[in-house]
Design a protein around this motif. Sequence first.
Motif, short mmCIF file in Angstrom:
data_model
loop_
_atom_site.label_atom_id
_atom_site.label_comp_id
_atom_site.label_asym_id
_atom_site.label_seq_id
_atom_site.Cartn_x
_atom_site.Cartn_y
_atom_site.Cartn_z
N THR A 127 -39.79 45.43 23.19
CA THR A 127 -39.13 46.67 23.58
C THR A 127 -38.22 47.10 22.44
OG1 THR A 127 -37.31 45.49 24.65
CG2 THR A 127 -39.16 46.15 26.05
N VAL A 128 -38.09 48.41 22.30
CA VAL A 128 -37.24 49.00 21.27
C VAL A 128 -36.65 50.27 21.87
CG1 VAL A 128 -37.20 50.07 18.97
CG2 VAL A 128 -38.71 48.15 19.42
N GLY A 129 -35.43 50.61 21.49
CA GLY A 129 -34.86 51.86 21.97
C GLY A 129 -33.58 52.21 21.26
N CYS A 130 -33.16 53.43 21.47
CA CYS A 130 -31.95 53.97 20.86
C CYS A 130 -31.00 54.43 21.96
CB CYS A 130 -32.34 55.14 19.96
SG CYS A 130 -30.94 55.96 19.20
N SER A 131 -29.71 54.15 21.84
CA SER A 131 -28.69 54.57 22.79
C SER A 131 -29.03 54.05 24.18
CB SER A 131 -28.54 56.10 22.76
OG SER A 131 -27.45 56.50 23.54
N MET A 132 -29.23 54.91 25.16
CA MET A 132 -29.62 54.46 26.50
C MET A 132 -30.91 53.63 26.41
SD MET A 132 -30.70 56.70 29.88
CE MET A 132 -32.35 57.13 29.32
N GLY A 133 -31.83 54.05 25.55
CA GLY A 133 -33.06 53.31 25.36
C GLY A 133 -32.83 51.96 24.71
N GLY A 134 -31.81 51.86 23.85
CA GLY A 134 -31.44 50.58 23.25
C GLY A 134 -30.89 49.63 24.27
N GLN A 135 -30.05 50.16 25.15
CA GLN A 135 -29.55 49.34 26.25
C GLN A 135 -30.70 48.94 27.17
OE1 GLN A 135 -28.60 49.90 30.16
NE2 GLN A 135 -26.51 50.48 29.65
N GLY A 136 -31.59 49.89 27.43
CA GLY A 136 -32.75 49.62 28.27
C GLY A 136 -33.68 48.60 27.65
N ALA A 137 -33.90 48.70 26.33
CA ALA A 137 -34.76 47.74 25.65
C ALA A 137 -34.23 46.32 25.81
CB ALA A 137 -34.88 48.10 24.16
N ALA A 138 -32.93 46.16 25.66
CA ALA A 138 -32.32 44.84 25.83
C ALA A 138 -32.46 44.38 27.28
CB ALA A 138 -30.85 44.89 25.42
N SER A 139 -32.13 45.24 28.22
CA SER A 139 -32.18 44.87 29.64
C SER A 139 -33.59 44.51 30.08
CB SER A 139 -31.68 46.02 30.52
OG SER A 139 -30.33 46.27 30.28
N VAL A 140 -34.55 45.36 29.76
CA VAL A 140 -35.93 45.13 30.20
C VAL A 140 -36.46 43.83 29.60
CG1 VAL A 140 -38.30 46.02 30.09
CG2 VAL A 140 -36.42 47.56 30.65
N ALA A 141 -36.21 43.61 28.32
CA ALA A 141 -36.71 42.39 27.68
C ALA A 141 -36.02 41.14 28.24
CB ALA A 141 -36.52 42.47 26.16
N LEU A 142 -34.70 41.20 28.38
CA LEU A 142 -33.97 40.02 28.86
C LEU A 142 -34.31 39.70 30.32
CD1 LEU A 142 -30.48 40.67 27.26
CD2 LEU A 142 -32.12 38.86 26.64
N ARG A 143 -34.58 40.71 31.11
CA ARG A 143 -34.88 40.48 32.53
C ARG A 143 -36.34 40.12 32.77
NH1 ARG A 143 -31.52 42.54 36.41
NH2 ARG A 143 -33.24 43.48 37.55
N PHE A 155 -28.17 51.37 18.20
CA PHE A 155 -27.02 52.06 18.79
C PHE A 155 -27.02 51.92 20.31
CE2 PHE A 155 -28.76 54.70 15.26
CZ PHE A 155 -27.88 54.29 14.28
N GLY A 156 -27.35 50.73 20.81
CA GLY A 156 -27.43 50.50 22.25
C GLY A 156 -26.14 50.88 22.95
N ALA A 157 -26.25 51.66 23.99
CA ALA A 157 -25.09 52.13 24.75
C ALA A 157 -24.70 51.06 25.77
CB ALA A 157 -25.43 53.45 25.44
N PHE A 158 -24.24 49.92 25.26
CA PHE A 158 -23.97 48.77 26.12
C PHE A 158 -22.71 48.93 26.97
CE2 PHE A 158 -26.68 46.92 22.84
CZ PHE A 158 -27.67 46.41 23.67
N SER A 159 -21.83 49.84 26.63
CA SER A 159 -20.62 50.02 27.43
C SER A 159 -20.79 51.11 28.49
CB SER A 159 -19.43 50.34 26.53
OG SER A 159 -19.66 51.54 25.81
N TYR A 160 -22.01 51.67 28.58
CA TYR A 160 -22.28 52.72 29.56
C TYR A 160 -23.34 52.25 30.54
CZ TYR A 160 -19.76 55.74 26.38
OH TYR A 160 -18.80 56.28 25.57
N GLY A 161 -23.59 53.04 31.54
CA GLY A 161 -24.64 52.72 32.50
C GLY A 161 -24.16 52.01 33.74
N GLY A 162 -22.84 51.89 33.90
CA GLY A 162 -22.30 51.28 35.12
C GLY A 162 -22.88 49.91 35.38
#
Length: 169
Positions: A127-143, A155-162
Amino acid sequence: FRPKGSSVLISFESAYAAKAQGLKGTVEKRYLIYLPESYADSDRFYPTVYLLHQFNSDHTSYRTDHVDVLLDEGVKAGLFDEMIVVIPNSSEESWWRGEWEKMITEELIPLIDSNYRTIRDARFRFTVGCSMGGQGAASVALRNPDLFTGMVSFFGAFSYGGGSRPTRI
């Protein structure tokens, strides 16, 4: 089959995207697919990358950025190997969690693996992504370590997304 520097827009019916939007049944979701230059002339199987879009955007943003041309140039320069790149669409504020994550893992991966010559092994899916997609790439892969073994977050938006932050896995 594949014009130079191109990605093709395709759609599929998604029950998870419908559920994420509070709808019953399925909705049409689109994705872009980038096939490497050698795809049409070979019987080779390729690694697959799922490239997730950013917040307040959609999958077409990567077409605007000419990611397909950058991929072609990177392969020619020997920076990386050829691969299939799938660019799914979600809502502009999906954070790629919940039903959007399931859309990728339970609908899109099986669809892509059954229609393209992918290496159907988590060791060759990223998975790869930028901003929200960067946070999503990390989440989807880790989960989903059974489906993905690598991820890149630009530029993963790790401090956003509740509650959708990957730090809340």
